[in-house]
Design an enzyme around this catalytic site. Structure first.
Site, PDB file in Angstrom:
ATOM      1  CG  ASP A 271      66.421 -13.431  51.263  1.00 27.74           C
ATOM      2  OD1 ASP A 271      66.054 -12.567  49.959  1.00 27.74           O
ATOM      3  OD2 ASP A 271      65.483 -14.514  51.017  1.00 27.74           O
ATOM      4  CB  SER A 272      62.545 -11.302  51.885  1.00 27.44           C
ATOM      5  OG  SER A 272      62.109 -12.548  50.200  1.00 27.44           O
TER       6      SER A 272
ATOM      7  CB  CYS B 275      64.329 -14.609  42.473  1.00 24.01           C
ATOM      8  SG  CYS B 275      63.230 -14.741  43.973  1.00 24.01           S
TER       9      CYS B 275
ATOM     10  CE1 TYR C 292      61.073  -8.247  53.188  1.00 26.02           C
ATOM     11  CE2 TYR C 292      63.011  -7.710  52.734  1.00 26.02           C
ATOM     12  CZ  TYR C 292      62.018  -8.111  54.282  1.00 26.02           C
ATOM     13  OH  TYR C 292      62.343  -7.395  55.350  1.00 26.02           O
TER      14      TYR C 292
ATOM     15  CB  CYS D 161      66.893  -9.915  48.895  1.00 27.94           C
ATOM     16  SG  CYS D 161      64.895  -9.689  48.329  1.00 27.94           S
TER      17      CYS D 161
ATOM     18  CG  HIS E  18      62.827 -18.816  46.260  1.00 25.47           C
ATOM     19  ND1 HIS E  18      63.294 -18.249  47.274  1.00 25.47           N
ATOM     20  CD2 HIS E  18      61.814 -19.194  47.402  1.00 25.47           C
ATOM     21  CE1 HIS E  18      62.561 -17.396  48.082  1.00 25.47           C
ATOM     22  NE2 HIS E  18      62.421 -18.097  48.102  1.00 25.47           N
TER      23      HIS E  18
ATOM     24  CB  THR F 251      62.335  -7.649  46.126  1.00 27.37           C
ATOM     25  OG1 THR F 251      62.536  -9.212  45.452  1.00 27.37           O
ATOM     26  CG2 THR F 251      61.844  -7.215  46.559  1.00 27.37           C
TER      27      THR F 251
ATOM     28  CD  GLU G 101      59.077 -20.242  50.756  1.00 27.33           C
ATOM     29  OE1 GLU G 101      58.198 -20.318  51.365  1.00 27.33           O
ATOM     30  OE2 GLU G 101      59.820 -19.113  50.554  1.00 27.33           O
TER      31      GLU G 101
HETATM   32  N1  DGL Z   1      64.001 -13.211  48.440  1.00 25.76           N
HETATM   33  C1  DGL Z   1      63.728 -12.898  46.857  1.00 25.76           C
HETATM   34  C2  DGL Z   1      63.927 -12.065  45.771  1.00 25.76           C
HETATM   35  O1  DGL Z   1      65.365 -12.777  45.705  1.00 25.76           O
HETATM   36  C3  DGL Z   1      61.939 -13.888  47.150  1.00 25.76           C
HETATM   37  C4  DGL Z   1      60.960 -13.995  47.961  1.00 25.76           C
HETATM   38  C5  DGL Z   1      60.550 -12.956  47.844  1.00 25.76           C
HETATM   39  O2  DGL Z   1      59.224 -12.296  47.466  1.00 25.76           O
HETATM   40  O3  DGL Z   1      60.376 -12.153  48.657  1.00 25.76           O
HETATM   41  O4  DGL Z   1      63.261 -11.034  45.319  1.00 25.76           O
END
Ligand code: DGL
Length: 271
Positions: free
Chosen positions: A13-14, A187, A45, A76, A189, A78, A155
């Site tokens: 993941d990012s 996403c 990301y 992730c 989060h 994204t 977060e």
């Molecule tokens: N992990 C990213 C997603 O699921 C969210 C956090 C980021 O913007 O890196 O798209």
């Protein structure tokens, strides 16, 4: 030939968010070894260009391949939206992203075929969920909305917080007019904020956690390829990050819902 079944599943993941996906994997596949990589040096990301994310994804995948994993899960959204092909090209093992499993689960749950999708700016701009949902049902109406502030709120631990409620109402009010019956949490989060999101869109709307959907896909794929870990040893869960591990551990345990143990630093990511 080497028995690959006891090799770990690689998840990346990012940053921290992908731990919600690890949480779903551990619940469904408690016997599997996992190596997690969070690119904490370059997170987020979501607001970055597809070109930048594709470059990062290539390196992230390369790191997991070097760890000898049997499969890669792109936690992730994204990356799954804009760089699935890059990761597939970089890897010599099966690769699963979160978009198609999330889209499939949404179409299965929606009666009215009016589906909302929330995610980062990158995920929503890519239309990846819309395209995937329409692959399953070309008549489906899909409404996307980027909700970037949810990442920081999750977060910060602003879970049942007034500020989160206000921001959720601001982001999500249009879904009421669009009369969606299903909402994809696109996403990593967002599952952390699911209570507030549910309240904001109404109890009648079904929330789809693409982390749960991808865990089901992984289970199926492991069975098909006969790659389930049959070892009786307690599985190993290893965590790597590209920047200093301290903050990752603190927030990560909340996302993961358990203690993490040692978090290691992966070298070569800081420029
Ligand atoms: N992990 C990213 C997603 O699921 C969210 C956090 C980021 O913007 O890196 O798209």
């Amino acid at each position: 030939m080497q028995d690959k079944s006891s090799l770990p599943i690689g998840v990346f993941d990012s940053g921290i968010g992908g731990l919600t996906v690890v949480h779903s994997l551990l619940k469904l596949l408690p016997n599997e070894n996992i190596i997690y990589f969070g690119d904490t040096a370059r997170v987020p990301y979501g607001p970055k260009s597809p070109e930048a994310v594709r470059g990062y994804a290539k390196q992230d995948a390369h790191f997991l391949v070097s760890q000898n994993v049997k499969m890669i899960v792109i936690a992730c959204n994204t990356v799954s939206a804009v760089a699935l092909d890059v990761v597939q090209k970089e890897s010599n093992v099966p690769v699963v992203g979160v978009i198609v499993p999330g889209a499939k689960s949404a179409i299965q749950s929606s009666r009215k075929k009016r589906i909302g999708v929330i995610g980062t700016k990158g995920t929503i701009a890519s239309n990846a969920y819309t395209n995937a949902i329409r692959q399953f049902d070309s008549d489906a109406k899909v409404f996307g909305k980027a909700c970037p502030l949810f990442v920081s709120l999750a977060e910060e631990g602003f879970i049942n917080h007034k500020a989160t409620e206000m921001i959720a109402n601001e982001y999500l009010f249009s879904f009421k007019q669009e009369k969606i019956d299903t909402l994809v949490l696109g996403c990593t989060h967002y599952p952390i904020l699911s209570e507030v999101i549910q309240k904001s869109v109404s109890e009648e709307v079904t929330l789809i956690d693409s982390g749960i959907a991808v865990a089901e896909e992984v289970k199926q794929l492991l069975e098909e390829k006969e790659l389930q870990n049959r070892s009786k040893h307690k599985p190993n869960i290893l965590f790597y990050v590209s920047d200093v591990p301290e903050k990752f551990t603190e927030v990560g345990e909340r996302f993961l819902g358990m203690k993490m143990g040692k978090v290691r630093r992966a070298e070569g990511f800081l420029i």
